[in-house]
Design a protein around this motif. Structure first.
Motif, PDB file in Angstrom:
ATOM      1  N   PRO A  12      38.330  17.672  33.600  1.00  0.00           N
ATOM      2  CA  PRO A  12      38.685  18.922  34.278  1.00  0.00           C
ATOM      3  C   PRO A  12      40.090  19.373  33.916  1.00  0.00           C
ATOM      4  O   PRO A  12      40.979  18.541  33.692  1.00  0.00           O
ATOM      5  N   SER A  13      40.277  20.667  33.853  1.00  0.00           N
ATOM      6  CA  SER A  13      41.584  21.215  33.502  1.00  0.00           C
ATOM      7  C   SER A  13      42.561  21.028  34.653  1.00  0.00           C
ATOM      8  O   SER A  13      42.181  20.785  35.786  1.00  0.00           O
ATOM      9  N   LYS A  14      43.838  21.168  34.352  1.00  0.00           N
ATOM     10  CA  LYS A  14      44.875  21.067  35.386  1.00  0.00           C
ATOM     11  C   LYS A  14      44.662  22.130  36.460  1.00  0.00           C
ATOM     12  O   LYS A  14      44.907  21.899  37.625  1.00  0.00           O
ATOM     13  N   LYS A  15      44.184  23.307  36.061  1.00  0.00           N
ATOM     14  CA  LYS A  15      43.943  24.382  37.024  1.00  0.00           C
ATOM     15  C   LYS A  15      42.872  23.966  38.028  1.00  0.00           C
ATOM     16  O   LYS A  15      43.014  24.167  39.221  1.00  0.00           O
ATOM     17  N   GLU A  16      41.790  23.348  37.552  1.00  0.00           N
ATOM     18  CA  GLU A  16      40.727  22.903  38.454  1.00  0.00           C
ATOM     19  C   GLU A  16      41.230  21.823  39.396  1.00  0.00           C
ATOM     20  O   GLU A  16      40.891  21.803  40.567  1.00  0.00           O
ATOM     21  N   GLU A  17      42.059  20.882  38.895  1.00  0.00           N
ATOM     22  CA  GLU A  17      42.599  19.836  39.739  1.00  0.00           C
ATOM     23  C   GLU A  17      43.489  20.430  40.815  1.00  0.00           C
ATOM     24  O   GLU A  17      43.459  20.009  41.954  1.00  0.00           O
ATOM     25  N   LYS A  18      44.304  21.422  40.461  1.00  0.00           N
ATOM     26  CA  LYS A  18      45.218  22.035  41.412  1.00  0.00           C
ATOM     27  C   LYS A  18      44.456  22.716  42.546  1.00  0.00           C
ATOM     28  O   LYS A  18      44.891  22.716  43.684  1.00  0.00           O
ATOM     29  N   GLU A  19      43.298  23.273  42.256  1.00  0.00           N
ATOM     30  CA  GLU A  19      42.536  23.986  43.258  1.00  0.00           C
ATOM     31  C   GLU A  19      41.990  23.064  44.346  1.00  0.00           C
ATOM     32  O   GLU A  19      41.704  23.509  45.435  1.00  0.00           O
ATOM     33  N   THR A  20      41.852  21.773  44.076  1.00  0.00           N
ATOM     34  CA  THR A  20      41.313  20.871  45.083  1.00  0.00           C
ATOM     35  C   THR A  20      42.401  20.276  45.981  1.00  0.00           C
ATOM     36  O   THR A  20      42.097  19.562  46.901  1.00  0.00           O
ATOM     37  N   VAL A  21      43.661  20.566  45.694  1.00  0.00           N
ATOM     38  CA  VAL A  21      44.757  20.078  46.531  1.00  0.00           C
ATOM     39  C   VAL A  21      44.765  20.851  47.844  1.00  0.00           C
ATOM     40  O   VAL A  21      44.768  22.071  47.853  1.00  0.00           O
ATOM     41  N   ILE A  22      44.748  20.125  48.947  1.00  0.00           N
ATOM     42  CA  ILE A  22      44.758  20.744  50.264  1.00  0.00           C
ATOM     43  C   ILE A  22      46.126  20.491  50.891  1.00  0.00           C
ATOM     44  O   ILE A  22      46.556  19.346  51.044  1.00  0.00           O
ATOM     45  N   ARG A  23      46.802  21.561  51.254  1.00  0.00           N
ATOM     46  CA  ARG A  23      48.142  21.482  51.830  1.00  0.00           C
ATOM     47  C   ARG A  23      48.074  21.576  53.355  1.00  0.00           C
ATOM     48  O   ARG A  23      47.114  22.117  53.909  1.00  0.00           O
ATOM     49  N   PRO A  24      49.101  21.076  54.040  1.00  0.00           N
ATOM     50  CA  PRO A  24      49.163  21.270  55.501  1.00  0.00           C
ATOM     51  C   PRO A  24      49.122  22.765  55.839  1.00  0.00           C
ATOM     52  O   PRO A  24      49.526  23.598  55.035  1.00  0.00           O
ATOM     53  N   PRO A  25      48.658  23.119  57.015  1.00  0.00           N
ATOM     54  CA  PRO A  25      48.340  24.521  57.313  1.00  0.00           C
ATOM     55  C   PRO A  25      49.487  25.447  57.688  1.00  0.00           C
ATOM     56  O   PRO A  25      49.243  26.558  58.093  1.00  0.00           O
ATOM     57  N   TYR A  26      50.711  25.061  57.531  1.00  0.00           N
ATOM     58  CA  TYR A  26      51.822  25.862  58.055  1.00  0.00           C
ATOM     59  C   TYR A  26      52.740  26.437  56.977  1.00  0.00           C
ATOM     60  O   TYR A  26      53.905  26.651  57.214  1.00  0.00           O
ATOM     61  N   TYR A  27      52.248  26.701  55.796  1.00  0.00           N
ATOM     62  CA  TYR A  27      53.114  27.155  54.715  1.00  0.00           C
ATOM     63  C   TYR A  27      52.936  28.643  54.427  1.00  0.00           C
ATOM     64  O   TYR A  27      51.899  29.225  54.685  1.00  0.00           O
ATOM     65  N   LYS A  28      53.971  29.230  53.858  1.00  0.00           N
ATOM     66  CA  LYS A  28      53.911  30.627  53.458  1.00  0.00           C
ATOM     67  C   LYS A  28      53.631  30.749  51.972  1.00  0.00           C
ATOM     68  O   LYS A  28      52.845  31.561  51.537  1.00  0.00           O
ATOM     69  N   ASP A  29      54.289  29.889  51.192  1.00  0.00           N
ATOM     70  CA  ASP A  29      54.259  30.012  49.740  1.00  0.00           C
ATOM     71  C   ASP A  29      53.953  28.651  49.117  1.00  0.00           C
ATOM     72  O   ASP A  29      54.677  27.679  49.370  1.00  0.00           O
ATOM     73  N   LEU A  30      52.912  28.568  48.308  1.00  0.00           N
ATOM     74  CA  LEU A  30      52.562  27.305  47.658  1.00  0.00           C
ATOM     75  C   LEU A  30      53.658  26.802  46.736  1.00  0.00           C
ATOM     76  O   LEU A  30      53.858  25.597  46.601  1.00  0.00           O
ATOM     77  N   ASP A  31      54.376  27.700  46.088  1.00  0.00           N
ATOM     78  CA  ASP A  31      55.439  27.295  45.169  1.00  0.00           C
ATOM     79  C   ASP A  31      56.567  26.554  45.876  1.00  0.00           C
ATOM     80  O   ASP A  31      57.279  25.768  45.256  1.00  0.00           O
ATOM     81  N   SER A  32      56.746  26.790  47.158  1.00  0.00           N
ATOM     82  CA  SER A  32      57.824  26.131  47.890  1.00  0.00           C
ATOM     83  C   SER A  32      57.612  24.617  47.963  1.00  0.00           C
ATOM     84  O   SER A  32      58.582  23.869  48.080  1.00  0.00           O
TER      85      SER A  32
END
Length: 160
Positions: A12-32
């Motif tokens: 799988p590409s890096k893009k596909e791997e990144k899409e499965t990452v689940i972050r905590p629910p209180y963020y505004k910007d993923l880049d942060s």
């Protein structure tokens, strides 16, 4: 199947791997996460999590691991975030969609099982009869409590 498709399915590409990452629910910007969380030394969001589902990925940024349990949306990770990557002002449901794989699910294969329904506080898992569970996406908060209790790992997580 073309050669490119074959190798693409195996690796799988890096893009596909990144899409499965689940972050905590209180963020505004993923880049942060990549900017500020890396500089955070203590990682208080991980130690404060009552359910112990916030872990570090390879970049030392917080992600949610539903194999350990689910999120109660208790707000504590946002309360202790020193860089305000997680903030109560940005509270929302976890950005993921959960779905039941029919071929892996015991109930869909005529074995009585309510493992996913029992921990669902939102009554989002509905059964048609006794053997056909489905997740009502309008009720589901993506808390993940159903994921770790499934004996066959039939509940899959998709990034929305």
């Amino acid at each position: 199947m073309e050669r490119r498709e074959l190798f693409g399915s195996l690796f799988p590409s890096k893009k596909e791997e990144k899409e499965t990452v689940i972050r905590p629910p209180y963020y505004k910007d993923l880049d942060s996460f990549d900017k500020e969380c890396i500089e955070c030394v203590d990682k208080p969001c991980i130690t404060i999590c009552q359910e112990n589902i916030i872990v570090l990925d390879e970049k030392q940024t917080p992600i949610i691991d539903f194999s350990k349990g689910g999120c109660t949306y208790c707000d504590e990770c946002a309360n202790v975030c020193p860089s305000e990557v997680l903030s109560l002002d940005e509270k929302k449901y976890i950005i993921a969609e959960l779905e039941i794989e029919m071929l892996q699910c015991l109930s869909w294969n005529n074995t009585m099982c309510f493992s996913c329904k029992d921990p669902c506080l939102d009554d989002a898992i509905e059964f048609i009869g006794m053997f056909r569970p489905s997740i009502n996406q309008e009720k589901c908060t993506s808390c993940g409590f159903c994921v770790s209790v499934c004996p066959t790992n039939a509940i899959k997580i998709k990034r929305s």
